[in-house]
Design a protein around this motif. Structure first.
Motif, short mmCIF file in Angstrom:
data_model
loop_
_atom_site.label_atom_id
_atom_site.label_comp_id
_atom_site.label_asym_id
_atom_site.label_seq_id
_atom_site.Cartn_x
_atom_site.Cartn_y
_atom_site.Cartn_z
N GLY A 97 6.55 -5.08 29.49
CA GLY A 97 7.29 -6.30 29.19
C GLY A 97 6.98 -7.47 30.09
N GLY A 98 5.94 -7.40 30.89
CA GLY A 98 5.59 -8.50 31.78
C GLY A 98 4.13 -8.86 31.67
N THR A 99 3.55 -9.29 32.79
CA THR A 99 2.16 -9.71 32.82
C THR A 99 1.31 -8.68 33.56
OG1 THR A 99 2.91 -12.00 32.90
CG2 THR A 99 0.62 -11.59 33.51
N PRO A 100 0.28 -8.13 32.90
CA PRO A 100 -0.58 -7.15 33.56
C PRO A 100 -1.51 -7.83 34.57
CG PRO A 100 -1.41 -7.65 31.39
CD PRO A 100 -0.13 -8.40 31.53
N GLY A 101 -2.25 -7.03 35.34
CA GLY A 101 -3.19 -7.58 36.30
C GLY A 101 -4.22 -6.57 36.74
N THR A 102 -5.32 -7.08 37.28
CA THR A 102 -6.37 -6.26 37.87
C THR A 102 -6.57 -6.76 39.30
OG1 THR A 102 -7.42 -5.96 35.74
CG2 THR A 102 -8.77 -5.52 37.68
N PHE A 103 -6.59 -5.84 40.25
CA PHE A 103 -6.65 -6.21 41.66
C PHE A 103 -7.67 -5.38 42.40
CE2 PHE A 103 -2.36 -6.54 39.96
CZ PHE A 103 -2.12 -7.91 40.12
N GLY A 104 -8.49 -6.03 43.21
CA GLY A 104 -9.44 -5.33 44.06
C GLY A 104 -8.91 -5.27 45.49
N THR A 105 -9.44 -4.33 46.24
CA THR A 105 -9.07 -4.24 47.65
C THR A 105 -9.76 -5.36 48.41
OG1 THR A 105 -10.89 -2.71 48.02
CG2 THR A 105 -8.71 -1.74 47.65
N ALA A 106 -9.20 -5.73 49.54
CA ALA A 106 -9.86 -6.62 50.49
C ALA A 106 -10.72 -5.76 51.42
CB ALA A 106 -8.82 -7.41 51.28
N THR A 107 -11.51 -6.39 52.26
CA THR A 107 -12.38 -5.62 53.16
C THR A 107 -11.60 -4.83 54.20
OG1 THR A 107 -12.63 -7.54 54.61
CG2 THR A 107 -14.30 -7.22 52.90
N ASN A 108 -10.30 -5.16 54.37
CA ASN A 108 -9.50 -4.45 55.37
C ASN A 108 -8.27 -3.76 54.78
OD1 ASN A 108 -8.03 -6.72 54.73
ND2 ASN A 108 -7.64 -7.33 56.85
N SER A 109 -8.24 -3.52 53.47
CA SER A 109 -7.07 -2.89 52.84
C SER A 109 -6.93 -1.44 53.30
CB SER A 109 -7.20 -2.91 51.31
OG SER A 109 -7.19 -4.24 50.83
N ASN A 110 -5.78 -1.12 53.87
CA ASN A 110 -5.54 0.26 54.32
C ASN A 110 -4.19 0.80 53.85
OD1 ASN A 110 -3.75 -1.05 56.04
ND2 ASN A 110 -5.08 -0.87 57.83
N LEU A 111 -3.52 0.05 52.98
CA LEU A 111 -2.19 0.44 52.51
C LEU A 111 -2.06 0.12 51.03
CD1 LEU A 111 0.66 1.44 53.51
CD2 LEU A 111 1.26 -0.98 53.71
N ALA A 112 -1.52 1.06 50.26
CA ALA A 112 -1.16 0.82 48.86
C ALA A 112 0.34 1.07 48.75
CB ALA A 112 -1.93 1.75 47.93
N THR A 113 1.07 0.09 48.21
CA THR A 113 2.53 0.15 48.12
C THR A 113 2.96 0.10 46.66
OG1 THR A 113 2.73 -1.01 50.24
CG2 THR A 113 4.69 -0.97 48.83
N PHE A 114 3.84 1.01 46.30
CA PHE A 114 4.38 1.07 44.94
C PHE A 114 5.90 0.96 45.03
CE2 PHE A 114 0.48 3.43 45.31
CZ PHE A 114 -0.28 2.89 44.28
N ASN A 115 6.47 -0.04 44.34
CA ASN A 115 7.91 -0.31 44.45
C ASN A 115 8.68 -0.08 43.15
OD1 ASN A 115 7.24 -2.52 42.87
ND2 ASN A 115 7.62 -4.03 44.46
N ALA A 116 8.01 0.43 42.13
CA ALA A 116 8.61 0.71 40.81
C ALA A 116 8.94 -0.54 40.02
CB ALA A 116 9.83 1.61 40.92
N THR A 117 8.54 -1.70 40.54
CA THR A 117 8.68 -2.94 39.77
C THR A 117 7.32 -3.62 39.72
OG1 THR A 117 9.50 -4.17 41.70
CG2 THR A 117 11.16 -3.20 40.24
#
Length: 156
Positions: A97-117
Motif C-alpha cells: 500500500g505504499g511506495t516500493p524502493g531499491t537500495f544499495g549498500t554504501a561502502t561502509n554499510s555494516n548494519l541492516a535494520t528492519f522495523n516492520a514498517t
C-alpha cells in the motif's frame, strides 16, 4: 515435512532449517549451525543478529521472516562479528500500500535494520548473506514493508 506451527521453538526442521524462538533477543550465527541452512524468524521483541565474521568461505546464510516483526527492530549487525566487516549488496523492497524502493549498500554499510514498517521486516522478507571475502559479506534482501520504503542499510 512437519507443519511449521507444530514444531517447538528452537527445534530443527528438515534441510537445516531452524525456527528461532519468538522471544529471542540475540542470535550469534555460526558456520557450523547456520551455513547452508535457513533461519526462520517470528520475532515478538527486538532482536540483534550477528552473522559470522566474513573470511571468504563462500558460506551462505538465509533468513526468512515468517511472522511480521513486532515489539522492536530486528538488526543484522556485521560489525559485531568483526569490527571491519561490511555488507555489499542490494535490497529490493515491495510495499503493502505504499511506495516500493531499491537500495544499495554504501561502502561502509555494516548494519541492516528492519522495523516492520518503512524499512521492512513484514512476513515474507527474505535475506541472503554470502561470505565472499575477508571483511565483506554479500547481502541480498527481498523485503516487504508498509508505507514509503527506506533503506535498511546504515553504518554505525
Amino acid at each position: 515435512m512437519p507443519n511449521i506451527n507444530d514444531v517447538p521453538p528452537g527445534q530443527y526442521l528438515p534441510q537445516r532449517t531452524h525456527l528461532l524462538p519468538a522471544a529471542a533477543t540475540t542470535l550469534t550465527m555460526t558456520a557450523a549451525l547456520h551455513a547452508g541452512g535457513i533461519l526462520l524468524l517470528r520475532c515478538t521483541g527486538g532482536l540483534t543478529i550477528t552473522p559470522p565474521p566474513a573470511t571468504g568461505t563462500f558460506n551462505k546464510y538465509t533468513i526468512i521472516v515468517i511472522t511480521t516483526i513486532s515489539g522492536g527492530d530486528v538488526l543484522i549487525d556485521a560489525k559485531l562479528a568483526a569490527a571491519s566487516d561490511i555488507f555489499a549488496g542490494n535490497c529490493y523492497t515491495g510495499s503493502a500500500g505504499g511506495t516500493p524502493g531499491t537500495f544499495g549498500t554504501a561502502t561502509n554499510s555494516n548494519l541492516a535494520t528492519f522495523n516492520a514498517t518503512t524499512s521492512g521486516g513484514i512476513a515474507g522478507t527474505w535475506i541472503e548473506m554470502i561470505d565472499v571475502k575477508t571483511n565483506v559479506m554479500a547481502i541480498r534482501i527481498c523485503n516487504v514493508c508498509s508505507g514509503v520504503a527506506i533503506t535498511p542499510f546504515s553504518n554505525h
